[in-house]
Scaffold this motif. Structure first.
Motif, PDB file in Angstrom:
ATOM      1  N   LEU A 205      -7.503  -7.662  -3.313  1.00  0.00           N
ATOM      2  CA  LEU A 205      -6.567  -8.541  -4.146  1.00  0.00           C
ATOM      3  C   LEU A 205      -6.847 -10.020  -3.568  1.00  0.00           C
ATOM      4  O   LEU A 205      -6.841 -10.301  -2.378  1.00  0.00           O
ATOM      5  N   LEU A 206      -6.738 -10.874  -4.626  1.00  0.00           N
ATOM      6  CA  LEU A 206      -6.839 -12.259  -4.367  1.00  0.00           C
ATOM      7  C   LEU A 206      -5.984 -12.919  -5.167  1.00  0.00           C
ATOM      8  O   LEU A 206      -6.034 -12.524  -6.275  1.00  0.00           O
ATOM      9  N   ASP A 207      -5.218 -13.965  -4.749  1.00  0.00           N
ATOM     10  CA  ASP A 207      -4.452 -14.843  -5.807  1.00  0.00           C
ATOM     11  C   ASP A 207      -4.482 -16.173  -5.455  1.00  0.00           C
ATOM     12  O   ASP A 207      -5.103 -16.741  -4.748  1.00  0.00           O
ATOM     13  N   ARG A 208      -3.641 -17.060  -6.122  1.00  0.00           N
ATOM     14  CA  ARG A 208      -3.853 -18.444  -6.367  1.00  0.00           C
ATOM     15  C   ARG A 208      -3.525 -19.027  -4.811  1.00  0.00           C
ATOM     16  O   ARG A 208      -3.842 -20.119  -4.615  1.00  0.00           O
ATOM     17  N   THR A 209      -2.664 -18.347  -4.013  1.00  0.00           N
ATOM     18  CA  THR A 209      -2.410 -19.017  -2.840  1.00  0.00           C
ATOM     19  C   THR A 209      -3.619 -18.938  -1.830  1.00  0.00           C
ATOM     20  O   THR A 209      -3.611 -19.688  -0.801  1.00  0.00           O
ATOM     21  N   GLY A 210      -4.788 -18.321  -2.227  1.00  0.00           N
ATOM     22  CA  GLY A 210      -6.047 -18.088  -1.452  1.00  0.00           C
ATOM     23  C   GLY A 210      -5.847 -16.930  -0.387  1.00  0.00           C
ATOM     24  O   GLY A 210      -6.738 -16.746   0.431  1.00  0.00           O
ATOM     25  N   LYS A 211      -4.777 -16.103  -0.396  1.00  0.00           N
ATOM     26  CA  LYS A 211      -4.669 -15.133   0.371  1.00  0.00           C
ATOM     27  C   LYS A 211      -5.536 -13.945  -0.357  1.00  0.00           C
ATOM     28  O   LYS A 211      -5.566 -13.660  -1.432  1.00  0.00           O
ATOM     29  N   SER A 212      -6.065 -13.157   0.599  1.00  0.00           N
ATOM     30  CA  SER A 212      -6.967 -11.745   0.126  1.00  0.00           C
ATOM     31  C   SER A 212      -6.566 -10.785   1.169  1.00  0.00           C
ATOM     32  O   SER A 212      -6.600 -10.868   2.579  1.00  0.00           O
ATOM     33  N   VAL A 213      -6.330  -9.620   0.555  1.00  0.00           N
ATOM     34  CA  VAL A 213      -5.941  -8.449   1.479  1.00  0.00           C
ATOM     35  C   VAL A 213      -6.719  -7.325   1.005  1.00  0.00           C
ATOM     36  O   VAL A 213      -7.126  -7.318  -0.494  1.00  0.00           O
ATOM     37  N   VAL A 214      -6.900  -6.246   1.751  1.00  0.00           N
ATOM     38  CA  VAL A 214      -7.459  -4.882   1.063  1.00  0.00           C
ATOM     39  C   VAL A 214      -6.527  -3.799   1.242  1.00  0.00           C
ATOM     40  O   VAL A 214      -5.588  -3.772   2.668  1.00  0.00           O
ATOM     41  N   VAL A 215      -6.094  -3.311   0.346  1.00  0.00           N
ATOM     42  CA  VAL A 215      -5.099  -2.140   0.268  1.00  0.00           C
ATOM     43  C   VAL A 215      -5.783  -0.902   0.385  1.00  0.00           C
ATOM     44  O   VAL A 215      -6.628  -0.496  -0.622  1.00  0.00           O
ATOM     45  N   GLU A 216      -5.492  -0.196   1.576  1.00  0.00           N
ATOM     46  CA  GLU A 216      -6.089   1.239   1.733  1.00  0.00           C
ATOM     47  C   GLU A 216      -5.167   2.242   0.971  1.00  0.00           C
ATOM     48  O   GLU A 216      -3.981   2.311   1.666  1.00  0.00           O
ATOM     49  N   ALA A 217      -5.614   2.717  -0.097  1.00  0.00           N
ATOM     50  CA  ALA A 217      -4.463   3.569  -0.660  1.00  0.00           C
ATOM     51  C   ALA A 217      -5.011   5.093  -0.944  1.00  0.00           C
ATOM     52  O   ALA A 217      -6.135   5.371  -1.531  1.00  0.00           O
ATOM     53  N   SER A 218      -4.493   6.083  -0.579  1.00  0.00           N
ATOM     54  CA  SER A 218      -4.895   7.533  -0.681  1.00  0.00           C
ATOM     55  C   SER A 218      -3.601   8.150  -1.228  1.00  0.00           C
ATOM     56  O   SER A 218      -2.435   7.721  -1.385  1.00  0.00           O
ATOM     57  N   PRO A 219      -3.784   9.447  -1.631  1.00  0.00           N
ATOM     58  CA  PRO A 219      -2.711  10.265  -2.406  1.00  0.00           C
ATOM     59  C   PRO A 219      -1.303  10.425  -1.037  1.00  0.00           C
ATOM     60  O   PRO A 219      -0.364  10.433  -1.585  1.00  0.00           O
TER      61      PRO A 219
END
Length: 348
Positions: A205-219
């Motif tokens: 995910l990236l938004d207009r604030t310039g922040k970028s994250v990776v969300v690790e999602a499993s069941p």
């Protein structure tokens, strides 16, 4: 080399009407006929509880539910068949690759998968009955492989593992729900924590604030880490990884090496799209060859899009489209070196 294209689909209106419009387009396409041929005997029964899937969609994705109804009516399908084909809940998903690189003002993403499942559609949709306007390539018609919304939130995902699956939404529908319902990274993380997940995926995910994250999602779990690159393995939920992640690590290292130089958006696009840079994949026989490279610019709402390697991106101004201008481009063309047929171009 095979000549490949992606059609540009533009629509403004209600979700039900959007569904009807897409249904009319599908009547003229080979996509659905090819899907029926691809579906195995076991996958025909993956939705075992139609009412549960319907309840989940009506609760968490009511507007997409209207879109599915529009598709069903246009195609003269039962809701059971429409939910199975377009609902994005409790369905099979083939393995794939994918590489993502971000800086504070752009994201570049390689979508790696099988040509036989590629729909070849880039959709621009501005709803009139709620939800944010979005732009991105479709997957299972209602889902998105990556994309950006009118608020400048950008999303892309990476396949991790099919093992130990549970009831839940698959990646492309989750991507659509993020883009249509979330204005910021925080909103998207909250939604990812709420949704049931069918498979293990990373959502970048990236938004207009310039922040970028990776969300690790499993069941079983959802965790967040800050990172500018993502391939096909988890860094935190390592117990969810596949046994073989060497190629994923190799592509990650190639991008991390360039990240140290703070490269610009064009150089990042070349890093992922050029065939000699070590990130673009030609592994089409294992459903992990690069089909498109997309770049997203959240601050000015532009995107670049290319099919196949060593291409200049076609630049599209999403902001102008949101102001009412219509894109004159109808199709994006490219070349891909594979003998496999594409699901939207020829009968399989």
């Amino acid at each position: 080399m095979k000549r490949v294209h992606s059609d540009i689909v533009q629509f403004r209106g209600s979700h039900y009407d959007f569904g009807q419009m897409q249904g009319e387009l599908l009547k003229k396409s080979v996509i659905l006929a090819n899907r029926q041929k691809q579906r195995t005997a076991s996958s025909r029964h993956l939705i075992i509880d139609e009412q549960r899937a319907k309840n989940i969609l009506q609760t968490l994705a009511p507007r997409v539910w209207e879109e599915i109804n529009g598709l069903a009516d246009a195609l003269n399908w039962s809701l059971h068949d429409a939910i199975r084909e377009f609902g994005g809940y409790y369905l099979e998903y083939t393995r794939s690759g994918c590489s993502i690189y971000t800086e504070s003002d752009f994201m570049v993403r390689n979508y790696d998968s099988s040509p036989q499942g590629y729909e070849g559609r880039l959709a621009l949709y501005q709803p009139t009955d709620g939800g944010f306007a979005t732009i991105g390539p479709t997957m299972q018609i209602t889902g998105r492989t990556d994309g950006m919304n009118e608020k400048g939130l950008v999303m892309g995902y990476n396949f991790i593992n099919r093992r130990n699956s549970e009831d839940g939404f698959i990646c492309n529908m989750i991507g659509r729900l993020i883009l249509e319902n979330c204005a910021t990274i925080d909103d998207a993380v909250d939604l990812l924590e709420e949704l049931p997940h069918r498979r293990s995926f990373s959502y970048v995910l990236l938004d207009r604030t310039g922040k970028s994250v990776v969300v690790e999602a499993s069941p079983r779990s959802v965790v967040v880490r800050e990172s500018a690159v993502s391939t096909n393995h988890f860094e935190l939920l390592v117990e969810e990884n596949r046994y073989q992640i060497d190629d994923s690590r190799r592509r990650e290292e190639a991008m991390l090496k360039q990240q140290q130089n703070k490269i610009d958006a064009y150089s990042a696009f070349r890093l992922l799209n050029d065939s000699n840079q070590g990130v673009f994949s030609t592994k089409y026989s294992t459903a992990s060859g690069t089909l498109h490279t997309a770049s997203y610019f959240p601050r000015n709402l532009e995107i670049g899009f290319a099919i196949g390697p060593d291409r200049l991106p076609l630049m599209l101004d999403f902001d102008k489209w949101l102001q009412g201008e219509r894109l004159y481009a109808k199709r994006i063309n490219g070349n891909i070196d594979t003998h496999f047929p594409f699901a939207h171009m020829a009968e399989l």
